[in-house]
Scaffold this motif. Structure first.
Motif, PDB file in Angstrom:
ATOM      1  N   PHE A   2       0.831  -1.204   0.000  1.00  0.00           N
ATOM      2  CA  PHE A   2       0.000   0.000   0.000  1.00  0.00           C
ATOM      3  C   PHE A   2       0.868   1.257   0.000  1.00  0.00           C
ATOM      4  CE2 PHE A   2      -2.412   3.284   2.312  1.00  0.00           C
ATOM      5  CZ  PHE A   2      -3.533   3.371   1.503  1.00  0.00           C
ATOM      6  N   ILE A   3       1.823   1.313   0.917  1.00  0.00           N
ATOM      7  CA  ILE A   3       2.687   2.483   1.050  1.00  0.00           C
ATOM      8  C   ILE A   3       3.485   2.697  -0.231  1.00  0.00           C
ATOM      9  CG2 ILE A   3       4.698   3.428   2.283  1.00  0.00           C
ATOM     10  CD1 ILE A   3       3.630   1.809   4.767  1.00  0.00           C
ATOM     11  N   ASN A   4       3.965   1.625  -0.823  1.00  0.00           N
ATOM     12  CA  ASN A   4       4.853   1.692  -1.977  1.00  0.00           C
ATOM     13  C   ASN A   4       4.122   1.897  -3.305  1.00  0.00           C
ATOM     14  OD1 ASN A   4       7.452   1.743  -3.016  1.00  0.00           O
ATOM     15  ND2 ASN A   4       7.537  -0.475  -3.295  1.00  0.00           N
ATOM     16  N   GLN A   5       2.809   2.092  -3.270  1.00  0.00           N
ATOM     17  CA  GLN A   5       2.086   2.365  -4.513  1.00  0.00           C
ATOM     18  C   GLN A   5       2.610   3.609  -5.206  1.00  0.00           C
ATOM     19  OE1 GLN A   5      -2.370   2.046  -4.519  1.00  0.00           O
ATOM     20  NE2 GLN A   5      -1.980   1.759  -2.334  1.00  0.00           N
ATOM     21  N   TYR A   6       2.859   4.650  -4.410  1.00  0.00           N
ATOM     22  CA  TYR A   6       3.259   5.935  -4.980  1.00  0.00           C
ATOM     23  C   TYR A   6       4.590   6.443  -4.471  1.00  0.00           C
ATOM     24  CZ  TYR A   6      -1.441   6.149  -6.807  1.00  0.00           C
ATOM     25  OH  TYR A   6      -2.585   5.874  -7.479  1.00  0.00           O
ATOM     26  N   VAL A   7       5.047   5.934  -3.336  1.00  0.00           N
ATOM     27  CA  VAL A   7       6.303   6.432  -2.761  1.00  0.00           C
ATOM     28  C   VAL A   7       7.200   5.262  -2.389  1.00  0.00           C
ATOM     29  CG1 VAL A   7       5.383   8.611  -1.892  1.00  0.00           C
ATOM     30  CG2 VAL A   7       5.279   6.595  -0.462  1.00  0.00           C
ATOM     31  N   PRO A   8       8.482   5.404  -2.616  1.00  0.00           N
ATOM     32  CA  PRO A   8       9.392   4.316  -2.269  1.00  0.00           C
ATOM     33  C   PRO A   8       9.817   4.343  -0.809  1.00  0.00           C
ATOM     34  CG  PRO A   8      10.582   6.044  -3.403  1.00  0.00           C
ATOM     35  CD  PRO A   8       9.134   6.452  -3.394  1.00  0.00           C
ATOM     36  N   PHE A   9       9.121   5.124   0.036  1.00  0.00           N
ATOM     37  CA  PHE A   9       9.520   5.282   1.427  1.00  0.00           C
ATOM     38  C   PHE A   9       9.689   3.920   2.098  1.00  0.00           C
ATOM     39  CE2 PHE A   9       8.668   5.703   5.960  1.00  0.00           C
ATOM     40  CZ  PHE A   9       9.633   6.623   6.291  1.00  0.00           C
ATOM     41  N   GLY A  10      10.838   3.713   2.653  1.00  0.00           N
ATOM     42  CA  GLY A  10      11.104   2.487   3.395  1.00  0.00           C
ATOM     43  C   GLY A  10      11.296   1.247   2.542  1.00  0.00           C
ATOM     44  N   SER A  11      11.361   1.393   1.223  1.00  0.00           N
ATOM     45  CA  SER A  11      11.471   0.209   0.366  1.00  0.00           C
ATOM     46  C   SER A  11      12.777  -0.554   0.585  1.00  0.00           C
ATOM     47  CB  SER A  11      11.307   0.580  -1.106  1.00  0.00           C
ATOM     48  OG  SER A  11      12.291   1.491  -1.501  1.00  0.00           O
ATOM     49  N   ARG A  12      13.797   0.142   1.085  1.00  0.00           N
ATOM     50  CA  ARG A  12      15.076  -0.523   1.360  1.00  0.00           C
ATOM     51  C   ARG A  12      15.085  -1.201   2.723  1.00  0.00           C
ATOM     52  NH1 ARG A  12      18.634   4.416  -0.733  1.00  0.00           N
ATOM     53  NH2 ARG A  12      18.384   4.049  -2.941  1.00  0.00           N
ATOM     54  N   ALA A  13      14.072  -0.924   3.521  1.00  0.00           N
ATOM     55  CA  ALA A  13      13.994  -1.497   4.863  1.00  0.00           C
ATOM     56  C   ALA A  13      13.266  -2.841   4.795  1.00  0.00           C
ATOM     57  CB  ALA A  13      13.270  -0.538   5.801  1.00  0.00           C
ATOM     58  N   THR A  14      13.994  -3.864   4.392  1.00  0.00           N
ATOM     59  CA  THR A  14      13.400  -5.201   4.252  1.00  0.00           C
ATOM     60  C   THR A  14      13.862  -6.150   5.345  1.00  0.00           C
ATOM     61  OG1 THR A  14      15.154  -5.808   2.710  1.00  0.00           O
ATOM     62  CG2 THR A  14      13.088  -4.954   1.764  1.00  0.00           C
ATOM     63  N   ASP A  15      14.738  -5.661   6.203  1.00  0.00           N
ATOM     64  CA  ASP A  15      15.171  -6.415   7.377  1.00  0.00           C
ATOM     65  C   ASP A  15      15.475  -5.393   8.471  1.00  0.00           C
ATOM     66  OD1 ASP A  15      17.698  -5.327   6.741  1.00  0.00           O
ATOM     67  OD2 ASP A  15      18.437  -7.217   5.914  1.00  0.00           O
ATOM     68  N   VAL A  16      15.780  -5.869   9.667  1.00  0.00           N
ATOM     69  CA  VAL A  16      15.997  -4.951  10.797  1.00  0.00           C
ATOM     70  C   VAL A  16      17.159  -4.001  10.519  1.00  0.00           C
ATOM     71  CG1 VAL A  16      16.564  -4.787  13.254  1.00  0.00           C
ATOM     72  CG2 VAL A  16      14.938  -6.510  12.474  1.00  0.00           C
ATOM     73  N   ALA A  17      18.236  -4.506   9.939  1.00  0.00           N
ATOM     74  CA  ALA A  17      19.387  -3.642   9.643  1.00  0.00           C
ATOM     75  C   ALA A  17      18.997  -2.537   8.656  1.00  0.00           C
ATOM     76  CB  ALA A  17      20.540  -4.465   9.085  1.00  0.00           C
ATOM     77  N   GLY A  18      18.227  -2.877   7.639  1.00  0.00           N
ATOM     78  CA  GLY A  18      17.772  -1.878   6.664  1.00  0.00           C
ATOM     79  C   GLY A  18      16.833  -0.867   7.290  1.00  0.00           C
ATOM     80  N   ALA A  19      15.949  -1.335   8.174  1.00  0.00           N
ATOM     81  CA  ALA A  19      15.037  -0.428   8.871  1.00  0.00           C
ATOM     82  C   ALA A  19      15.824   0.537   9.756  1.00  0.00           C
ATOM     83  CB  ALA A  19      14.033  -1.234   9.699  1.00  0.00           C
TER      84      ALA A  19
END
Length: 185
Positions: free
Chosen positions: A34-51
């Motif tokens: 849902f969030i990534n429909q229009y914005v890539p916000f947090g798309s690199r946060a796919t694990d705890v280290a990325g977050a």
């Protein structure tokens, strides 16, 4: 640490910090599509280290006074947030943005949190122009800009490449005198 009540429904606005990485990741995982429909916000946060890396980047920007990140919690659960970008206190300009997971939509959380953030930017930091940039297809985001009393400045045609598709970006803004003249914040 602060926690600002956003109304009588238990919603709060709080700082979103690197130590929230696990909670932030769980929130993004619940709402990623849902969030990534229009914005890539947090798309690199796919694990705890990325977050943690995303949150640390914003913490560093906050320390440099160029951005800030604030989470929205409802009944103790992180559901979204608001942020400043391109924060230039000397020049009197900043951009604001937001994100929310689907379960939290339709409650006015973003509008309420954004009123607090814009009030702070204008009244505490002396920001003259607050800008909102949204993909033209993101009608919910554009509706928030309207509710906040912003004016549509124009469209940056096909300015954002997201998911292999070029999106028009609408630019909305409110100036400090306009913000202060609004009596519904």
């Amino acid at each position: 640490m602060y926690a600002i009540r956003l109304g009588d429904d238990g919603a709060e606005l709080r700082p979103l910090e690197p130590w929230h990485a696990e909670e932030f990741l769980a929130h993004l995982d619940r709402g990623r599509d849902f969030i990534n429909q229009y914005v890539p916000f947090g798309s690199r946060a796919t694990d705890v280290a990325g977050a943690r890396e995303v949150l640390q980047r914003y913490a560093d920007w906050r320390a440099a006074d160029t951005a800030s990140l604030h989470g929205i919690w409802l009944d103790g659960t992180l559901l979204g947030g608001v942020l400043t970008l391109n924060f230039d206190a000397a020049g009197g300009n900043c951009e604001v943005g937001c994100w929310l997971e689907p379960a939290a939509t339709g409650r006015g959380l973003i509008t309420r949190a954004m009123r607090i953030l814009i009030d702070w930017a204008v009244e505490q930091r002396g920001i003259h122009r607050v800008e909102w940039v949204a993909a033209a297809g993101n009608v919910k985001s554009i509706a928030v800009a309207r509710r906040l009393g912003m004016t549509r400045d124009g469209v940056r045609r096909e300015a954002q490449l997201h998911h292999g598709v070029r999106h028009d970006l609408e630019v909305w803004s409110v100036l400090a005198p306009e913000w202060r003249a609004h009596d519904d914040h």
